[in-house]
Structure formats: C-alpha cells, structure tokens
Scaffold this motif. Structure first.
Motif, PDB file in Angstrom:
ATOM      1  N   LEU A 321      89.761  21.042 -30.470  1.00  0.00           N
ATOM      2  CA  LEU A 321      90.467  19.986 -29.725  1.00  0.00           C
ATOM      3  C   LEU A 321      92.174  20.047 -30.552  1.00  0.00           C
ATOM      4  O   LEU A 321      93.119  19.678 -29.717  1.00  0.00           O
ATOM      5  CB  LEU A 321      89.980  18.575 -30.025  1.00  0.00           C
ATOM      6  CG  LEU A 321      88.760  18.420 -29.162  1.00  0.00           C
ATOM      7  CD1 LEU A 321      88.135  17.098 -29.683  1.00  0.00           C
ATOM      8  CD2 LEU A 321      88.678  18.599 -27.727  1.00  0.00           C
ATOM      9  N   THR A 322      92.143  20.091 -31.535  1.00  0.00           N
ATOM     10  CA  THR A 322      93.474  20.291 -32.086  1.00  0.00           C
ATOM     11  C   THR A 322      94.458  21.301 -31.558  1.00  0.00           C
ATOM     12  O   THR A 322      95.558  21.234 -31.226  1.00  0.00           O
ATOM     13  CB  THR A 322      93.594  20.327 -33.743  1.00  0.00           C
ATOM     14  OG1 THR A 322      92.793  19.148 -34.360  1.00  0.00           O
ATOM     15  CG2 THR A 322      95.043  20.296 -34.239  1.00  0.00           C
ATOM     16  N   GLN A 323      93.827  22.574 -31.375  1.00  0.00           N
ATOM     17  CA  GLN A 323      94.438  23.630 -30.644  1.00  0.00           C
ATOM     18  C   GLN A 323      94.863  23.340 -29.395  1.00  0.00           C
ATOM     19  O   GLN A 323      96.050  23.705 -28.976  1.00  0.00           O
ATOM     20  CB  GLN A 323      93.576  24.661 -30.965  1.00  0.00           C
ATOM     21  CG  GLN A 323      94.372  26.124 -30.453  1.00  0.00           C
ATOM     22  CD  GLN A 323      93.216  27.130 -30.530  1.00  0.00           C
ATOM     23  OE1 GLN A 323      92.205  27.043 -31.010  1.00  0.00           O
ATOM     24  NE2 GLN A 323      93.529  28.559 -30.149  1.00  0.00           N
ATOM     25  N   VAL A 324      93.891  22.713 -28.605  1.00  0.00           N
ATOM     26  CA  VAL A 324      94.299  22.686 -27.143  1.00  0.00           C
ATOM     27  C   VAL A 324      95.246  21.412 -26.880  1.00  0.00           C
ATOM     28  O   VAL A 324      96.153  21.675 -26.287  1.00  0.00           O
ATOM     29  CB  VAL A 324      93.079  22.029 -26.577  1.00  0.00           C
ATOM     30  CG1 VAL A 324      93.291  21.569 -24.905  1.00  0.00           C
ATOM     31  CG2 VAL A 324      91.780  22.996 -26.295  1.00  0.00           C
ATOM     32  N   GLN A 328      97.758  23.316 -24.992  1.00  0.00           N
ATOM     33  CA  GLN A 328      97.607  22.917 -23.530  1.00  0.00           C
ATOM     34  C   GLN A 328      97.204  21.478 -23.632  1.00  0.00           C
ATOM     35  O   GLN A 328      95.898  20.955 -23.272  1.00  0.00           O
ATOM     36  CB  GLN A 328      96.555  23.736 -23.043  1.00  0.00           C
ATOM     37  CG  GLN A 328      96.667  25.179 -23.043  1.00  0.00           C
ATOM     38  CD  GLN A 328      95.593  26.083 -22.633  1.00  0.00           C
ATOM     39  OE1 GLN A 328      94.428  25.871 -23.026  1.00  0.00           O
ATOM     40  NE2 GLN A 328      95.926  27.217 -21.849  1.00  0.00           N
ATOM     41  N   PRO A 329      98.268  20.524 -24.133  1.00  0.00           N
ATOM     42  CA  PRO A 329      97.730  19.068 -23.778  1.00  0.00           C
ATOM     43  C   PRO A 329      97.196  18.647 -22.480  1.00  0.00           C
ATOM     44  O   PRO A 329      96.424  17.748 -22.714  1.00  0.00           O
ATOM     45  CB  PRO A 329      99.167  18.317 -24.068  1.00  0.00           C
ATOM     46  CG  PRO A 329     100.275  19.503 -24.172  1.00  0.00           C
ATOM     47  CD  PRO A 329      99.564  20.890 -24.121  1.00  0.00           C
ATOM     48  N   GLU A 338      84.053  18.753 -22.133  1.00  0.00           N
ATOM     49  CA  GLU A 338      83.063  20.045 -22.472  1.00  0.00           C
ATOM     50  C   GLU A 338      82.539  19.867 -23.843  1.00  0.00           C
ATOM     51  O   GLU A 338      81.054  20.192 -23.911  1.00  0.00           O
ATOM     52  CB  GLU A 338      84.104  20.994 -22.300  1.00  0.00           C
ATOM     53  CG  GLU A 338      84.265  21.242 -20.554  1.00  0.00           C
ATOM     54  CD  GLU A 338      85.120  22.644 -20.494  1.00  0.00           C
ATOM     55  OE1 GLU A 338      85.576  23.332 -21.828  1.00  0.00           O
ATOM     56  OE2 GLU A 338      85.579  22.975 -19.339  1.00  0.00           O
ATOM     57  N   ARG A 339      83.300  19.568 -24.743  1.00  0.00           N
ATOM     58  CA  ARG A 339      82.772  19.665 -26.246  1.00  0.00           C
ATOM     59  C   ARG A 339      82.118  18.177 -26.593  1.00  0.00           C
ATOM     60  O   ARG A 339      81.636  18.053 -27.559  1.00  0.00           O
ATOM     61  CB  ARG A 339      83.919  19.930 -27.028  1.00  0.00           C
ATOM     62  CG  ARG A 339      84.745  21.036 -26.829  1.00  0.00           C
ATOM     63  CD  ARG A 339      83.595  22.276 -26.866  1.00  0.00           C
ATOM     64  NE  ARG A 339      83.158  22.445 -27.827  1.00  0.00           N
ATOM     65  CZ  ARG A 339      83.575  23.214 -29.024  1.00  0.00           C
ATOM     66  NH1 ARG A 339      84.585  23.825 -28.937  1.00  0.00           N
ATOM     67  NH2 ARG A 339      82.703  23.368 -30.056  1.00  0.00           N
ATOM     68  N   GLN A 340      82.167  16.978 -25.911  1.00  0.00           N
ATOM     69  CA  GLN A 340      81.550  15.919 -26.108  1.00  0.00           C
ATOM     70  C   GLN A 340      79.865  16.124 -26.506  1.00  0.00           C
ATOM     71  O   GLN A 340      79.575  15.561 -27.168  1.00  0.00           O
ATOM     72  CB  GLN A 340      81.472  14.814 -25.050  1.00  0.00           C
ATOM     73  CG  GLN A 340      81.362  13.326 -25.297  1.00  0.00           C
ATOM     74  CD  GLN A 340      81.607  12.458 -24.173  1.00  0.00           C
ATOM     75  OE1 GLN A 340      82.159  12.799 -23.200  1.00  0.00           O
ATOM     76  NE2 GLN A 340      81.327  11.156 -24.456  1.00  0.00           N
TER      77      GLN A 340
END
Length: 504
Positions: A321-324, A328-329, A338-340
């Motif tokens: 999430l940090t990378q996105v 890609q905010p 998706e990761r929830q």
C-alpha cells in the motif's frame, strides 16, 4: 525413560554385573571340582580293574605252582615222558596215553579253562583244552606275567587269559594255564555301571563312539594260536565311561547356580528399587521444577514465533500500500480493496491465535476443510510463491487455522532457504489413496543428512536469529491432525516438504 527408571537400571547394572561375575566364578570352580572328583573316582575304579586282572593272573599262577609240585611227584608221568621221547612222535601209544590225558584231568581239577604242557622245543606234550594239539608247536607267550591267547578247542576257538611256569623233569617243561575270557569275565571286571570294559584284539576294527569316553587302556601280549603257534602281538582291554552321570552332575550344579543367582538378583533389584526411590524423589521434584521453567520459556518462544507468522502478511500488505500510495496514488482505493481480504484474514488468524493461547492449550477444531482455499488465503499477496492446485480435491478433516500455520511455517522456511537469490517456491496439492497431499518445494540450499536428522528437534536452527521451533511446531500440528510429514532434500538442490492429511 524416567529418572527413577534410569537410576534403577544403573543400580541394577552396578549390583548385578559384579554378582554375575562372582557367581560365574563360583560356578566354574564348582564345575571343576565336581569334574575332578569324578575323575578321581573313575581312576580308582580303573585301578580296581587292573587289580582284578592282576589278581586273576596270580590265582592262575598259584594253580600252576600246585600243578608243578604234583608233576614233580608223579613218577608215572616222568617215566612215560622218558619212554615217549618227551612227546616225540615215535613213542608208543601206550607210553603216551597217560601223558595225553594228564593235562585234561589236571585242568578240570585246577578249575582252569586252558592248560598246555610244552617241552623245551615249544611242542605240546599234553593239552587239556584240546587233546589233538599233541606234538604241535604251542603259543610262544612271554615268560611270566599275563597274556591273552586265542586257542583251538573241539567246540571252536576261544580266548583265554594265561600265564606260565616251568619245571625240570629230566628236560625242561613249560606249563601254560589260564581261564576263558568271555562276556561274564568282562562283566566281573566292571564293578561300576558307569564304566564299560571291551576287548580289542589286533585285527578287530574299533569304531569310534562319541557317547562313551575312553578313560584307560590295559595292554596285554596276545598270541593267536588257533591255527598255529602264532606271533606275539598286543591286545587292549579298553575301559570306557558314560558321560551321562557327569552331565547330570553338571546340570545339577547349573540348576542350583541359576536358582541362587535368580534369588540374589531379585534381592539386588529390590534393594536397587528402594535406593532409587529414596534418591530419585527429591531429584525428580527438582527436575519437574526446572521443566516447568523451561516450558514457560518454550511457550514464550512459540508465541513469539506464531505472532511473527501472523504479522508477516500484514507487513507485506502495508508495504504494498505504501508503494502504491507513492507511485500510483489514484489506484490506492482499488488496491486496498483487493488486499483487504488478506488484512482481515491475518487479523482473524491473530485473534484466533490469541484466543487459543489464552486457553494455554489450543484445542484443534477439526472439521471439513478445503485445502485449496487455505493455500490461496495463505499465499495471497506473495509474489514469490507459485501454486499448482489440483481441482476437485475432497475436503479433509482438519482445523483450517492449524493447516494455515503449517503452510505458513513451511513457506517461510522455503523463502529463507533461497537466501535472497533467484529461485522458486511452489505449493502443489493433489489427492489420492484417502489423503490430500500438500507439497511445499523450493530451489534453495537444501539440507545435509545431519541437518535433516535434527531439523525437527526443538530449538535447532540454521538461520541467524531463528528460534528453532518452526518445524517442531509443524510436526506436532500435523500429528494432531492425524497426518504425516515427509521431506525430500539434497544439498544445493532444494527441499520438498510433503504433508498428507486424511480426507473427510
């Protein structure tokens, strides 16, 4: 094996080994003494047999001495002997009649079975056991002492124990007398039923007999005079014994020895049991206290290990999430959605784990479980793990949480074995033979045989900072699920851990 049992075994060895060595020494000494006493007894019996032969020879010699005195006083015999040319063939029949019959009459009166009167040439002057031997060459037995002679008789050849004497009636005459050696004679020599007496003549074929043992051999000169004067050879009176009596004595010694050792061993074990109880009770109390302390430490390590396994997926999600958010905010809401599921699954895992540890002992909730679903939930969000899942697998009877813990531990070890290098970690599933197989394989460093032998030991690890509990926990959880675990590994080639869980 408990401490008390080990202490009892040690006391038993310390007490029983010296007791056994001491007992074997006593048994050996007793056996030697019994054997020596038996040998002395047999030697004494053999001495009696020798004495009997010598006594019989002396009896014959005494009767020949009496016969010699009678011959010296018999003028008729003397006169006929001179007239007949001392047994020559040219004498008149009337002159020879008294001489020919003399030995037969004298033999019966003396109680002998063999009697010959020979002249100085060795020719028979008179024969008591076979009258037709007149003027033949008699057996050339040694002078004095006992000898055996096979002699001719009207009824057939027979064997006699003989001795000789001589006198002079104008010419030297030789008297040879004896008694028959038959089965009754040999039976008289056998004073003890433990001994046997057999006669072996020079031409007899003696067969080896492993049952009796030869204890003595009495040799006597032997002459086969049944068909002529014969030559002096050696005959043997063989004294044998049966080993049955000695074996019975030794068996009796062994029986009493075994009984004594058994009683002593029982007493020693009772004493060792009492001592081990007195010593082990306070020591075992101390050991139990130490084991409780160690168990608490083990529990702390296991909790730490399990919590780390539950936090790892959360850490991966938040890094993603940090990378996105940085790169890609605009996609952040979609990625979070998706990761929830991974976040919620990890949080549920930690909550269940906490509840289980709150009860100190996690009770396995075995129910119908889809193995592929557990594998997908476990590897979700992991970019380094590949899967190859068989379709239509039957459900297994297992706790989904336990199965996830197993897979997570195996995956964590597989990833670590790559040591940051390029490689593959794969999870495959398949079914058959009433089980579902889960295989976690990697192309990492693999394990040597010595490492594999200790891989499931508590606190054994090859990773820096590792707890050494991962595979130990995996094995316990699989066994609790009635499953099995196998490992295929080669150094430098990677490892494959195969879990088999029975179907529902």
């Amino acid at each position: 094996m408990t401490f008390r049992t080990r202490l009892l075994a040690a006391f038993g060895v310390v007490v029983l080994v010296p007791l056994l060595v001491f007992g074997l020494g006593i048994r050996s000494a007793m056996s030697r003494r019994v054997t020596a006493e038996y040998e002395r007894r047999v030697d004494a019996l053999v001495g009696v047999i020798r004495a009997d032969i010598a006594r019989e020879t002396d009896r014959i010699a005494g009767r020949l001495a009496a016969l010699k005195t009678s011959l010296a006083d018999d003028n008729t015999f003397r006169t006929d002997l001179v007239r007949g040319g001392a047994g020559g063939a040219g004498g008149a029949a009337g002159d020879r009649g008294y001489i020919l019959d003399y030995a037969g009459n004298a033999m019966r009166l003396a109680g002998l079975d063999f009697l010959q009167i020979q002249n100085d040439e060795g020719r028979v002057v008179s024969s008591g056991h076979f009258r037709n031997e007149f003027d033949r060459m008699g057996p050339a037995i040694p002078h004095g002492g006992a000898a055996l002679v096979r002699a001719a008789a009207a009824e057939g050849a027979f064997l006699a124990l003989v001795t000789s004497d001589s006198l002079r009636l104008g010419k030297t005459l030789r008297l040879i007398g004896g008694v028959a050696v038959d089965s009754s004679f040999l039976a008289r020599l056998t004073r003890d039923p433990e001994l046997g007496v057999a006669l072996a003549l020079p031409r007899d074929s003696v067969k080896a007999d492993s049952t009796p043992s030869v204890v003595a051999v009495v040799t006597l000169p032997f002459v086969d005079a049944a068909d002529g004067p014969g030559q002096v050879e050696q005959a043997r009176i063989v004294v044998t014994r049966s080993d049955a009596f000695l074996s019975a004595l030794q068996q009796n010694v062994n029986l009493w020895f075994s009984a004594a050792v058994l009683i002593a061993a029982l007493f020693a074990l009772l004493l060792a049991s009492w001592l081990s109880t007195r010593i082990s009770s306070p020591v075992e109390a101390s050991i139990r206290d130490m084991e409780r302390r160690v168990a608490i430490g083990d529990m702390a390590r296991q909790v730490n290990h399990d919590v780390k396994n539950g936090l790892a997926p959360l850490r991966n999600v938040f890094r993603h999430l940090t990378q996105v958010a940085r790169d890609q905010p605009a996609d952040l809401p979609q990625v979070f959605t998706e990761r929830q599921g991974t976040v919620e699954s990890s949080i549920s895992y930690l909550e269940t784990l906490a509840a289980n540890y709150a009860r100190l002992y996690p009770q396995s909730d075995r129910r119908s479980t889809d193995v592929n679903t557990v594998v997908r939930d476990t590897v979700a969000g992991s970019g380094t793990v590949r899967t190859k899942l068989a379709e239509n697998l039957p459900p297994v009877s297992a706790d989904a949480l336990v199965l996830r813990r197993v897979i997570e531990n195996l995956l964590s070890n597989a990833v670590d074995s790559l040591e940051g290098k390029a490689g593959t970690v794969m999870v495959t599933t398949e079914g058959g033979n009433g089980v579902v197989r889960i295989a976690v394989s990697d192309t990492g460093r693999g394990m040597s045989k010595s490492e594999l032998d200790r891989a499931f030991d508590d606190f054994y690890t090859t990773k820096p900072g590792g707890t050494g509990l991962g595979l130990s926990i995996v094995r316990r959880l699989i066994l609790d699920s009635k499953g099995s675990l196998k490992v295929e590994t080669e150094p430098g080639e990677g490892s494959t851990f195969i879990v088999e869980i029975p179907v529902q």
